[in-house]
Scaffold this motif. Sequence first.
Motif, PDB file in Angstrom:
ATOM      1  N   TYR A  91       0.822  -1.355   0.122  1.00 38.10           N
ATOM      2  CA  TYR A  91      -0.056  -0.143   0.092  1.00 38.10           C
ATOM      3  C   TYR A  91       0.859   1.127   0.177  1.00 38.10           C
ATOM      4  O   TYR A  91       0.646   2.133  -0.814  1.00 38.10           O
ATOM      5  CB  TYR A  91      -0.892  -0.037   1.209  1.00 38.10           C
ATOM      6  CG  TYR A  91      -1.968   1.106   1.234  1.00 38.10           C
ATOM      7  CD1 TYR A  91      -3.147   1.185   0.928  1.00 38.10           C
ATOM      8  CD2 TYR A  91      -1.559   2.330   1.936  1.00 38.10           C
ATOM      9  CE1 TYR A  91      -4.066   2.160   0.725  1.00 38.10           C
ATOM     10  CE2 TYR A  91      -2.558   3.388   2.054  1.00 38.10           C
ATOM     11  CZ  TYR A  91      -3.676   3.273   1.489  1.00 38.10           C
ATOM     12  OH  TYR A  91      -4.478   4.153   1.749  1.00 38.10           O
ATOM     13  N   LEU A  95       1.661   4.204  -2.926  1.00 37.96           N
ATOM     14  CA  LEU A  95       1.343   5.573  -2.708  1.00 37.96           C
ATOM     15  C   LEU A  95       2.841   6.470  -3.077  1.00 37.96           C
ATOM     16  O   LEU A  95       2.657   7.613  -3.630  1.00 37.96           O
ATOM     17  CB  LEU A  95       0.911   5.832  -1.459  1.00 37.96           C
ATOM     18  CG  LEU A  95      -0.454   5.659  -0.877  1.00 37.96           C
ATOM     19  CD1 LEU A  95      -0.688   5.837   0.648  1.00 37.96           C
ATOM     20  CD2 LEU A  95      -1.543   6.200  -1.693  1.00 37.96           C
ATOM     21  N   ARG A 100      -0.545   9.170  -9.529  1.00 35.09           N
ATOM     22  CA  ARG A 100      -1.833   9.204  -9.013  1.00 35.09           C
ATOM     23  C   ARG A 100      -2.640   8.424  -9.833  1.00 35.09           C
ATOM     24  O   ARG A 100      -3.009   8.687 -10.938  1.00 35.09           O
ATOM     25  CB  ARG A 100      -2.270  10.604  -8.660  1.00 35.09           C
ATOM     26  CG  ARG A 100      -3.721  11.079  -8.519  1.00 35.09           C
ATOM     27  CD  ARG A 100      -4.008  10.721  -6.818  1.00 35.09           C
ATOM     28  NE  ARG A 100      -5.495  10.869  -6.653  1.00 35.09           N
ATOM     29  CZ  ARG A 100      -5.769  10.742  -5.444  1.00 35.09           C
ATOM     30  NH1 ARG A 100      -5.197  10.124  -4.603  1.00 35.09           N
ATOM     31  NH2 ARG A 100      -7.317  10.663  -5.240  1.00 35.09           N
ATOM     32  N   GLN A 119      -8.381   5.754  -0.961  1.00 37.85           N
ATOM     33  CA  GLN A 119      -8.110   7.134  -1.717  1.00 37.85           C
ATOM     34  C   GLN A 119      -9.167   7.733  -2.132  1.00 37.85           C
ATOM     35  O   GLN A 119      -8.806   8.744  -3.111  1.00 37.85           O
ATOM     36  CB  GLN A 119      -6.813   6.489  -2.586  1.00 37.85           C
ATOM     37  CG  GLN A 119      -5.932   6.017  -2.147  1.00 37.85           C
ATOM     38  CD  GLN A 119      -5.004   7.005  -1.374  1.00 37.85           C
ATOM     39  OE1 GLN A 119      -4.655   8.060  -1.883  1.00 37.85           O
ATOM     40  NE2 GLN A 119      -4.659   6.522  -0.073  1.00 37.85           N
ATOM     41  N   ARG A 120     -10.330   7.310  -2.054  1.00 39.03           N
ATOM     42  CA  ARG A 120     -11.684   7.976  -2.607  1.00 39.03           C
ATOM     43  C   ARG A 120     -11.542   8.052  -4.163  1.00 39.03           C
ATOM     44  O   ARG A 120     -11.924   8.966  -4.857  1.00 39.03           O
ATOM     45  CB  ARG A 120     -11.745   9.487  -1.985  1.00 39.03           C
ATOM     46  CG  ARG A 120     -11.976   9.522  -0.675  1.00 39.03           C
ATOM     47  CD  ARG A 120     -12.209  10.792  -0.139  1.00 39.03           C
ATOM     48  NE  ARG A 120     -12.202  10.951   1.132  1.00 39.03           N
ATOM     49  CZ  ARG A 120     -12.473  12.053   1.809  1.00 39.03           C
ATOM     50  NH1 ARG A 120     -12.420  13.245   1.275  1.00 39.03           N
ATOM     51  NH2 ARG A 120     -12.516  11.987   3.378  1.00 39.03           N
TER      52      ARG A 120
END
Length: 356
Positions: A91, A95, A100, A119-120
Motif C-alpha cells: 500500500y 502511494l 496518482r 484514496q476515494r
Amino acid sequence: MNILYGVPGEGLGHATRSKVIIRHLLDAGHDVQVVSSSRAFKLLQDNFGERVREIRGFHLAYKHLSVSKSRTASLTLRTAPDSLRLNFTRYRDLLRNCCRFDLVISDFESFSYFFAKAQRLPVISIDNMQIISRTQLDVVVPKKERANLQLARHVVRAKLPRSQHYLVTTFFHPPLTKTDTTLVPPIIRPEIVAARPTAGPHVLVYQSSTNQADLVPMLQQLPQQEFRVYGFNRDEDHGNVKLRPFSEAGFIADLASARAVVTNGGFSLISEAVYLHKPICAIPIPAQFEQWLNAAEVEKLHYGRHFSDLTADNLRAFLYDLQPFEQALASYEQHGNEELFARLDDVLGEVGAGLG
C-alpha cells in the motif's frame, strides 16, 4: 487514465481473463499497474513485468474435494499477520512510487478495492461472481444448495459494495435486480478466439477435483471412447485414456478439436467450451455455489448435462446423443471480446467525464 487493476490469486482463471483486459487497456493508451497474489501474480508478471506487484490474498482450503469452512478460517488466521505486513508495505509502495491513480478495476479482488476506498477513487468491477447478487437467478435451487447460495450471496455482496459500475461476465442472462450493472459476454483468450473448432474423435476431460487412481479405470469403462485428460500434469497412455501434461497450446488444440468437454463447474473452461460450441458435461466441486450455478445453467440452456458425480453411467448418458446439445449451442453467438471492450470503454469514458 492511470488505473490500478486487482486480480485475485485463487486459481488461474481470473489471471487469464484479466490478462485480456489489461492488454486491451494498455493498447488503448492507459497506464495500468497490477496487484495480484500467488500463481496469478507469477503469470501476470511474466506477461507485464514490473507493472505487476505482489500482494497476499485470501485462499480456500479443501477437505475431501469440498471447500472446508473450518480449514479456510484456520488458514486465514494462520497467514493473516504476514499477509497484513506485506499488503501494508505494498500500500505504501503504491502511494510513494506510482502516479496518482484515476480509478481502480477489480476482478473480485479486495486489496485494490480497499485501496480505492481509502484514496476515494471510483471502482469498476469486472467478474462473473456478481451475477449471484445482482440478478434474479432463473434456475431452481434445490434445498441442499440453499445454504451455499446464502453464503455465496453474503460473500459476493461484501466483496465490492458501492462500486461505480459492475460489468458481469456471463454466458447466461437472468434478469438484473440492481442498477449500475451490465451483463457482458465472457472474456475469451485471443488463442481461443483464433481457434477453428472441429469435431474430432476425442473427449477433453479436465477434472482436478478427483484423483488419477479413480479417474483412469472409470474412463476405461468406456473403451470405445478416447479421452484426453488434463489436470494431473502427467504424460501417460492408458489405452483409450491419454493423460496430458500441462501445455496451453496443447490444451487449446485438444479443446478446439474435441467432440465434447467434461469439466467441473469452473467458469473459464465452460465459457470457452460454449464459445467453441462444445457439448459440456459439468460436475461442480461440492459446496461451491458458483460452480453449481454454472453447471445448472449448462443443463437449462441444453448445452450439456449437469451431474453431482463423475461416473461411467453418467458419462454414457451424456455421450449417448450429443446432437441436441450441438443444436442448442449452434445458436450461441459471441464476437470475441468486442462487446465487453466497447462497454468497458464507455464506462471508462463516463468515469473520466466525472473526474473532469
